[in-house]
Write an enzyme that holds these catalytic residues in place. Sequence first.
Site, PDB file in Angstrom:
ATOM      1  N   VAL A  37      17.262  31.064  39.490  1.00 31.22           N
ATOM      2  CA  VAL A  37      16.408  30.995  39.272  1.00 31.22           C
ATOM      3  C   VAL A  37      15.862  30.423  40.592  1.00 31.22           C
ATOM      4  CG1 VAL A  37      14.287  30.074  37.887  1.00 31.22           C
ATOM      5  CG2 VAL A  37      15.991  31.495  36.988  1.00 31.22           C
TER       6      VAL A  37
ATOM      7  N   ASP B  84      20.656  28.104  38.059  1.00 28.16           N
ATOM      8  CA  ASP B  84      18.736  28.076  37.785  1.00 28.16           C
ATOM      9  C   ASP B  84      18.459  26.645  38.845  1.00 28.16           C
ATOM     10  OD1 ASP B  84      16.438  27.081  37.613  1.00 28.16           O
ATOM     11  OD2 ASP B  84      16.992  25.921  35.519  1.00 28.16           O
ATOM     12  N   GLU B  85      18.301  26.722  40.154  1.00 25.72           N
ATOM     13  CA  GLU B  85      17.789  26.100  41.668  1.00 25.72           C
ATOM     14  C   GLU B  85      19.069  25.498  41.539  1.00 25.72           C
ATOM     15  OE1 GLU B  85      14.773  24.463  42.051  1.00 25.72           O
ATOM     16  OE2 GLU B  85      13.302  24.420  39.839  1.00 25.72           O
ATOM     17  N   PRO B  86      20.052  26.810  41.874  1.00 26.59           N
ATOM     18  CA  PRO B  86      21.554  26.174  42.602  1.00 26.59           C
ATOM     19  C   PRO B  86      21.469  25.236  44.050  1.00 26.59           C
ATOM     20  CG  PRO B  86      21.081  27.871  42.963  1.00 26.59           C
ATOM     21  CD  PRO B  86      20.578  27.851  42.322  1.00 26.59           C
ATOM     22  N   THR B  87      20.003  25.324  44.396  1.00 28.22           N
ATOM     23  CA  THR B  87      20.298  25.318  46.444  1.00 28.22           C
ATOM     24  C   THR B  87      19.787  23.659  46.061  1.00 28.22           C
ATOM     25  OG1 THR B  87      18.239  25.472  46.181  1.00 28.22           O
ATOM     26  CG2 THR B  87      19.628  27.121  47.350  1.00 28.22           C
TER      27      THR B  87
END
Length: 729
Positions: A323, A292-295
């Site tokens: 995601v 979930d939004e690793p960036t």
Amino acid sequence: YVEHDIEAVVATDEPDELGGTLRDALHAGKGTVIVTVDSEERFYNQNRACPRCETSYEALDPRGFSFNSRYGACEACAGSGVSLGFDARLLIPDPSKSLATGALKVVPEAGPLRKRISNAQANELARETGVDLNRPFERVAASKRDAFLRAVSTWLQALDLDAGSELEEYLDRFRAAVECDACHGDRIHERARSVRVGRYFLPELAGMTPGALIDALAELRSHGIDDSSRSAVLAKPILTEIDARLQLLLKVGLSYLELDRRADTLSGGEAQRVRLAAQLGSSLRGVCYVLDEPTIGLHPKDNRRLLDALKELRSAGNSVILVEHDEETIRGADHVIDLGPGGGTQGGRIVAQGTPEQVARNPRSATGRALQRPPHVARSRPLEDREELVIRGARSHNLKSIDVRFPLGRLIVVTGVSGSGKSTLVRDVLEKAVRRELGGVALPGPFESLEGTEHIDRIRDVDQTPIGKTPRSIPASYVGFFDEIRKLFSRTPAARVGGYSPGRFSFNVTGGRCDACKGQGTIKMKMSFLPNVHVHCETCSGQRYNQETLAVTFGGKNIHEVLEMTCAEAEPFFSSIPAIHRPVRLLNQVGLSYLRVGQPSNTLSGGEAQRIKLAYELAKPTRGKTLYILDEPTTGLHIADIDHLLSVLHALVDAGNTVIVIEHNLDVIARADCVIDLGPDGGDGGGELLFQGPPAALLNEPRSYTARYLRERLTAADGVEEGGLSAGA
């Protein structure tokens, strides 16, 4: 029956076979031996115990080097490395004052707590310890100062034992985590701290970054640990395993992270990337990974490393589902599934799916339209002839004693690679220094001086902490228009007939709310050996109110139905009520059109909570001169919603305020008035001020990674040439 020694003489002259003689002596002495050299007796022992000083040590064990084990943890701090106590710098932030002129900040100036923490008590402690009330505290003798502070700490600790929640919360403002006196922050027992491998102790190795530890291990190998000795045989597989895991941390963009960093200080993105590094080292196949939004929190430079690591997982025979809102990540995907077309009740359908190119060509997809458009470059406000907030000599953590100027009345973006010192500069030094200068209680990181606070009236940290911890807190109450909604219902004919006041329509007050669930809409069921479960209230069916209250309607809707409306639905519904319409419109402008007006705050993400706080600030009447600080406000935002966010931030600036944003998003950087870029790298390689000025000038900074990726982003836009922005931009 008297304790005594029996010594057996094994040899009186230097034996031919010293080794054999020593073995005989150690056998007879059960591991101890006395050797006489030049009439001097020397005692030797194999048992890790000394009968002379009565000190003994257990055999070395891995548990003894872990601060999570009772065998290895420092006994004084239980392995935490810190102790929590009242900090003298918070109790007396300005020692140039005397106690008579308010040097002791813990004494409240007014309010109910003043009865429990009074000047009279503090003055009595001063008299007992010999401190002159009228003398500047810094000019009091050091011994008397220390005695007074110890007495104050004891007094406050005694109060805290019998403290209510209000007093306890107040006293927490004057506490700080200080380094443990016993282990000096190393967290492990003295025995473990005394063991060396080569020239390194364990805390020294644990405090390194991955790259530094790789170099240290290479040094150990080069100095004899990696030879044919028994140590080398034992060390080789261990060093190989450590090297491999360190390389994985580098691969996911965590080169700047100290290995002994506490887990609760990691951002969500950092914690997720640590877990990802562990998975990369597992060599598993046929696994489906969901991220979930690793960036989050990643600079574009580190973002590409992360994408390479995810593609490595895919190439190993796994499936990776993300995601994500990040544009570069979407463009690098094999397959994109786009949901929408809007948020909340307006979403939930698959709008487009396929390759990024196929999604970009789909006119129904907001993501596709965002992928097709060129970057929007706005002309920044001029920075000349502005009042400035100047921090000089900032040297907290990895900051290299830098001088930074923040032009007031402008949108300022602080950027740089992960770990370059952005949060340290803005949150640990600048924000806390300004708070202290404005009369608050704060302990900033070390710096030389602060200038320009006379141009600021207040400071607001618009962070991602929850707006409330229970279902009783909702966006309508936080932003401030729930009172107006309740007043509106109380003026309806049905409410007048029933004699209902605005309080009747509050789910926090008895009378109008459901008595079974006390207005929460759910009932908590305690489960033995399992987490508590919340179920819908059967009496009100989750509507929070009793039937008499729900019978009152405005515009054909009862109070429950109004709270269930999304912000997008509520804006036209309340179009004739300015006190409600304006804050609802602001919620829509910050990208929360899908949010229900009465949505419980404990269901909101950090990014949603932050944007609600932004709407609250915009809804308040302002005189300007407020300093707003935001840390990565684009977290959780779709590419298209970033335009809404920037409009809100610029509206705050237009009202005469200053907005400082810590951010990696290139669109936000390109549309700032001023960019402050730190680096060039993270950790020890960061902490330098590379650039401060308008975005157009940043593009020509040769040492800046931000400049490099911003050039790539902007060269595709009209009016932008390689090497910098054109005059028309």
